[in-house]
Design a protein around this motif. Structure first.
Motif, PDB file in Angstrom:
ATOM      1  N   SER A 145       0.825  -1.207   0.000  1.00 48.75           N
ATOM      2  CA  SER A 145       0.000   0.000   0.000  1.00 48.75           C
ATOM      3  C   SER A 145       0.859   1.257   0.000  1.00 48.75           C
ATOM      4  O   SER A 145       1.972   1.262   0.535  1.00 48.75           O
ATOM      5  CB  SER A 145      -0.889   0.030   1.249  1.00 48.75           C
ATOM      6  OG  SER A 145      -1.809  -1.013   1.252  1.00 48.75           O
TER       7      SER A 145
ATOM      8  N   GLU B 122      -1.885   5.881  -9.906  1.00 47.49           N
ATOM      9  CA  GLU B 122      -3.148   5.919  -9.166  1.00 47.49           C
ATOM     10  C   GLU B 122      -3.485   7.367  -8.835  1.00 47.49           C
ATOM     11  O   GLU B 122      -2.624   8.140  -8.411  1.00 47.49           O
ATOM     12  CB  GLU B 122      -3.055   5.106  -7.879  1.00 47.49           C
ATOM     13  CG  GLU B 122      -4.352   5.136  -7.060  1.00 47.49           C
ATOM     14  CD  GLU B 122      -4.433   4.039  -6.012  1.00 47.49           C
ATOM     15  OE1 GLU B 122      -4.746   2.895  -6.393  1.00 47.49           O
ATOM     16  OE2 GLU B 122      -4.163   4.333  -4.825  1.00 47.49           O
TER      17      GLU B 122
ATOM     18  N   SER C 245      -5.410   3.384 -11.717  1.00 44.79           N
ATOM     19  CA  SER C 245      -6.417   3.075 -10.704  1.00 44.79           C
ATOM     20  C   SER C 245      -6.824   4.362 -10.004  1.00 44.79           C
ATOM     21  O   SER C 245      -6.166   5.397 -10.130  1.00 44.79           O
ATOM     22  CB  SER C 245      -5.878   2.063  -9.690  1.00 44.79           C
ATOM     23  OG  SER C 245      -4.699   2.553  -9.060  1.00 44.79           O
TER      24      SER C 245
ATOM     25  N   ARG D  99      -8.142   5.646  -6.097  1.00 47.54           N
ATOM     26  CA  ARG D  99      -8.478   5.322  -4.707  1.00 47.54           C
ATOM     27  C   ARG D  99      -9.652   6.187  -4.271  1.00 47.54           C
ATOM     28  O   ARG D  99      -9.635   7.398  -4.442  1.00 47.54           O
ATOM     29  CB  ARG D  99      -7.286   5.550  -3.773  1.00 47.54           C
ATOM     30  CG  ARG D  99      -7.655   5.385  -2.300  1.00 47.54           C
ATOM     31  CD  ARG D  99      -6.465   5.286  -1.376  1.00 47.54           C
ATOM     32  NE  ARG D  99      -5.917   3.935  -1.386  1.00 47.54           N
ATOM     33  CZ  ARG D  99      -5.299   3.370  -0.337  1.00 47.54           C
ATOM     34  NH1 ARG D  99      -5.151   4.031   0.802  1.00 47.54           N
ATOM     35  NH2 ARG D  99      -4.825   2.148  -0.420  1.00 47.54           N
TER      36      ARG D  99
ATOM     37  N   ASP E 198      -9.402   1.331  -6.012  1.00 46.15           N
ATOM     38  CA  ASP E 198      -8.726   1.023  -4.755  1.00 46.15           C
ATOM     39  C   ASP E 198      -9.689   1.425  -3.640  1.00 46.15           C
ATOM     40  O   ASP E 198      -9.929   2.611  -3.410  1.00 46.15           O
ATOM     41  CB  ASP E 198      -7.424   1.836  -4.699  1.00 46.15           C
ATOM     42  CG  ASP E 198      -6.481   1.391  -3.607  1.00 46.15           C
ATOM     43  OD1 ASP E 198      -6.889   0.602  -2.750  1.00 46.15           O
ATOM     44  OD2 ASP E 198      -5.329   1.862  -3.614  1.00 46.15           O
TER      45      ASP E 198
ATOM     46  N   ILE F 253      -9.362  -3.344  -5.716  1.00 51.23           N
ATOM     47  CA  ILE F 253      -8.261  -3.596  -4.790  1.00 51.23           C
ATOM     48  C   ILE F 253      -8.827  -3.527  -3.377  1.00 51.23           C
ATOM     49  O   ILE F 253      -9.445  -2.531  -2.994  1.00 51.23           O
ATOM     50  CB  ILE F 253      -7.137  -2.558  -4.949  1.00 51.23           C
ATOM     51  CG1 ILE F 253      -6.607  -2.550  -6.390  1.00 51.23           C
ATOM     52  CG2 ILE F 253      -6.002  -2.829  -3.958  1.00 51.23           C
ATOM     53  CD1 ILE F 253      -5.639  -1.403  -6.686  1.00 51.23           C
TER      54      ILE F 253
ATOM     55  N   ALA G 131      -4.075  -4.985  -1.180  1.00 48.79           N
ATOM     56  CA  ALA G 131      -3.034  -4.041  -0.785  1.00 48.79           C
ATOM     57  C   ALA G 131      -2.785  -4.198   0.715  1.00 48.79           C
ATOM     58  O   ALA G 131      -3.706  -4.045   1.517  1.00 48.79           O
ATOM     59  CB  ALA G 131      -3.451  -2.617  -1.110  1.00 48.79           C
TER      60      ALA G 131
END
Length: 778
Positions: A436, A589, A642, A644, A676, A711, A735
């Motif tokens: 992570s 990300e 990705s 988050r 994520d 994720i 993660a």
């Protein structure tokens, strides 16, 4: 003591007999409103573990129960015309009526007074030192003293009906049927020599669409017989509630949680027990288990501490945690069945595995203990599918090629799900474990140095497939602290390139960067000097979706971002994206979580704008999506991106998991490859519910409802967690953060711990691999 139990179900009867056995001088009365030996329902289910608890508490009762049980080890799952069987589960079924008969007989044998056909309107009519309120789901006593008990009663989403059949089943059977109206499922188990319980369940909207609301009881039963004809083999379904009209026989499950279990009438405690105190969904068969174990624990507390107040305090301390654990597992199971359609796109083996592990109490390694052959077969299937999806040779082909002689007639070694490859765009990850992004607050003017090389390099050598650098800020005023890394100057790009080159040249891991802007949470001290506390000097101005102070009365006040601010910040993200590519990062990300700038646009807690970037969820996501689209256009097409998100704000009025699915769909449409799934840190008013894998349900929903890679993050700290998550399709990648802080080689260590030896280690560390595997092997 004088003890009165209101309600003659399992809780009241079992507590009465245990207390009478403990001290024959107790005067104990059980009062039941139904006739003697009368009850409703078909069979109840216990695990072998519960039987052990009963045997320890009262061997005579346990022997009578065990002599009447139908025992089985297998679970059969019927889905899309196929059957999957898993063994070693150890369940027992017994007719509810017969169970109560046994408990009633044992009470009479010990001298407990049983009073039937008496409807108690006020328990105070009885002279007692202790009153047990075991009067069931619709407890009158709980309702009367609701201010004391603080009940939360939630009617759940499915309709279900308890039926029976003379068809005998040799396994606990789950059958899933698709209709033009939606999905139905049956929970089936044999509980005596010639009868099985047959529960049919479906979401409320499907039940209505199928017309069951308007059907008579006979028509409802005929509908179920036609639907599950394959399981019934010509046998009929039976109802023991002939007095109910058709729609009334279909009920909703009430989830009951009480803040307290004891009310005091002067010096007399009135203690809730069994379904009056708490319910657990029938899909894990734990309502009666909870009731009996309540009785066992309270009797044990009185044996250890005869003083009333002390015994009740000990009971609360001992029982509350166990009940909460089981209720949480039951909720997970219940929600899985309420949302069966979410999982129906899965292939049959994964659907069955997902169902078996739905409560998160039954893990991958626990399944292996119960049925090694089933898990081995499933791992082989999963690994072969992963190999096919990534264009790699299957484990069987690799084993045959490496050792042809040994392979003859032998099964190839299986690959645990967390160690299977995964491909996103042009990048193939060697396994499913990520490190992570974790803030280190160790950069100088945004420049990463030797510390970051050692920190990220060590973890890239430690076996994870992808190592995330911490949130890297797109401008100086985008930093959380003065010590955060940046990607806004040439020296930043060069410093990052040094680290990326090391990872690529010395390891087989990929490396990712997470780009973000701190927004209202910027200009603060390093975590160890006071997390989220503003700098004492040299602060910089802050912007957010709307004016806010993250810490009320403490933080700097961020102003609302203007159109010019938004244009400038978007350009900063694009510039940083180009720099990240120049530095050689494999994966990018975008940070849209945890209350930082882009997150502040998404959450209604922090976005009160009245322009095109406020209001509806789609409007609130407009600016983050705009930034993402500009970055995706600048980022090479073969490299993954990705996002988050905070999938739950944990605050009333904030983002919910339902919203998270919608957010994921919007980013998927914009070109995101994965979501994520984190949560929280948007408001200090948050009240998260922590626990192992506590954020995994968000990834599950995003992956299986929004149809985008997910994720999972949050309290994943064992290989068993990761294998369970990946195998069940709750996420595609895991993660792992804090465990990697404690042990950079967490992934290699976990491989050795579970006995997976074919994982590649850095050649310099092979001696350590051999020793670790030997030690764990012992």
């Amino acid at each position: 003591m004088k003890i009165v139990c209101i309600g003659g179900g399992p809780a009241g009867l079992y507590f009465a007999l245990l207390m009478k056995k403990q001290n024959p001088a107790h005067q104990i009365t059980v009062v039941e409103r139904n006739r003697p030996y009368d009850t409703f329902g078909w069979g109840v289910v216990f695990s072998d573990q519960t039987l052990g608890n009963l045997a320890e508490a009262d061997p005579q009762t346990a022997q009578a129960i065990e002599a009447s049980f139908n025992h089985w080890n297998d679970i059969d799952v019927f889905f899309k015309g196929e059957k999957v069987t898993s063994g070693g589960h150890g369940f027992c079924g017994i007719g509810r009526k017969h169970l109560l008969n046994i408990l009633q007989h044992r009470c009479e044998e010990l001298g407990v007074s049983l009073v039937f056909e008496t409807d108690v309107t006020d328990e105070r009519q009885y002279e007692a030192d202790l009153v047990i309120a075991s009067d069931g789901l619709n407890s009158r006593i709980r309702t009367r003293y609701a201010d004391s008990y603080q009940p939360q009663i939630e009617q759940r989403h499915c309709r279900f009906v308890w039926l029976g059949t003379r068809k005998k089943f040799d396994a606990f059977t789950f059958a899933f049927k698709q209709t033009e109206f939606g999905w139905f499922q049956a929970h089936i188990y044999q509980y005596d020599a010639d009868t099985s319980t047959f529960i049919v369940e479906t979401p409320e909207e499907v039940w209505r669409a199928a017309g069951l609301e308007e059907m008579s009881q006979e028509e409802s039963i005929a509908f179920c017989e036609r639907l599950f004809a394959d399981q019934l083999d010509g046998h009929k379904l039976m109802s023991n509630a002939s007095h109910l009209r058709g729609s009334a026989m279909w009920i909703k499950f009430p989830r009951i949680v009480c803040g307290r279990w004891v009310h005091w009438n002067g010096a007399v405690p009135v203690v809730l027990m069994g379904d009056a105190a708490h319910t657990a969904h029938y899909s894990i068969g734990s309502g009666t288990k909870l009731a009996l174990e309540d009785a066992i624990e309270l009797a044990r507390c009185f044996a250890a501490q005869p003083e009333l107040v002390a015994a009740l305090e000990a009971y609360k301390s001992a029982r509350a945690v166990e009940v909460l654990k089981l209720q949480n597992a039951a909720r997970n199971s219940m929600e899985w069945f309420e949302n069966v359609e979410r999982y129906t796109a899965m292939e049959v083996p994964q659907f069955a595995y997902s169902m078996l592990t739905r409560s998160q109490r039954l893990s991958h390694e626990n399944l292996r203990l119960r049925d090694p052959a089933y898990v081995s077969d499933y791992e082989s299937w999963f690994a072969q599918r992963a190999a096919a999806q990534t264009g790699q040779p299957s484990p069987a082909a690799v084993a045959a090629g490496a050792k042809p002689a040994a392979a003859a007639g032998a099964s190839p070694p299986t690959v645990p799900p967390m160690f299977t490859p995964y491909q996103v765009r042009g990048l193939t990850l060697k396994n499913r474990i990520l490190v992570s992004p974790m803030a280190q607050y160790s950069a100088v003017d945004g420049v990463v140095g030797d510390y970051h090389l050692a920190h990220l390099g060590a973890r890239a050598l430690g076996g994870a497939a992808l190592v995330f650098a911490e949130m890297t800020c797109v401008s100086a005023d985008a930093r959380i602290t003065p010590f955060c890394p940046g990607m806004y100057a040439p020296e930043h790009t060069q410093a990052w390139k040094r680290i990326v080159d090391f990872v690529h040249q010395n390891t087989d891991a990929a490396i990712a960067v997470q780009l973000g802007h701190a927004g209202a949470k910027g200009s603060t001290r390093a975590m160890w000097d006071g997390i989220d506390r503003p700098l004492e000097k040299d602060n910089w101005p802050l912007v957010s979706a709307s004016p806010q102070q993250y810490l009320h009365g403490v933080s700097q006040t961020a102003r609302e971002a203007t159109a010019d601010d938004m244009d400038r910040i978007q350009a900063d993200f694009v510039r940083a994206t180009l720099a990240a590519d120049a530095a050689g990062f494999d994966w990018l990300e975008l940070h849209c979580a945890h209350g930082y700038l882009l997150s502040s646009f998404i959450s209604p807690l922090t976005n009160q704008r009245d322009d095109d970037y406020g209001g509806s969820l789609e409007n609130r996501c407009r600016y983050p999506l705009r930034v993402f689209a500009a970055m995706r256009a600048a980022w090479p097409a073969h490299k993954p991106m990705s996002v988050r998100i905070s999938a739950h704000d944990w605050v009333e009025g904030g983002i919910t998991p339902d919203d998270a699915v919608r957010i994921a769909r919007l980013f998927k449409a914009a070109g995101a490859d994965m979501i994520d799934c984190s949560s929280g840190q948007v408001s200090k008013k948050e009240k998260p519910v922590y626990g192992r894998m506590f954020q995994t349900p968000f990834a599950d929903r995003v992956r299986n409802e929004a149809g985008i890679g997910a994720i999972a993050v949050g309290s994943i700290y064992e290989a068993d967690h990761a294998n369970s998550i990946i195998a069940a399709g709750r996420a595609d990648l895991c993660a792992v953060g804090r465990p990697h802080l404690a042990n950079p080689a967490w992934t290699l260590t976990e491989a050795a711990r579970i006995g997976y030896k074919t994982i590649a280690w850095p050649k310099q560390y092979l001696a350590g691999k051999q020793q670790m595997e030997r030690n764990y092997g012992r």
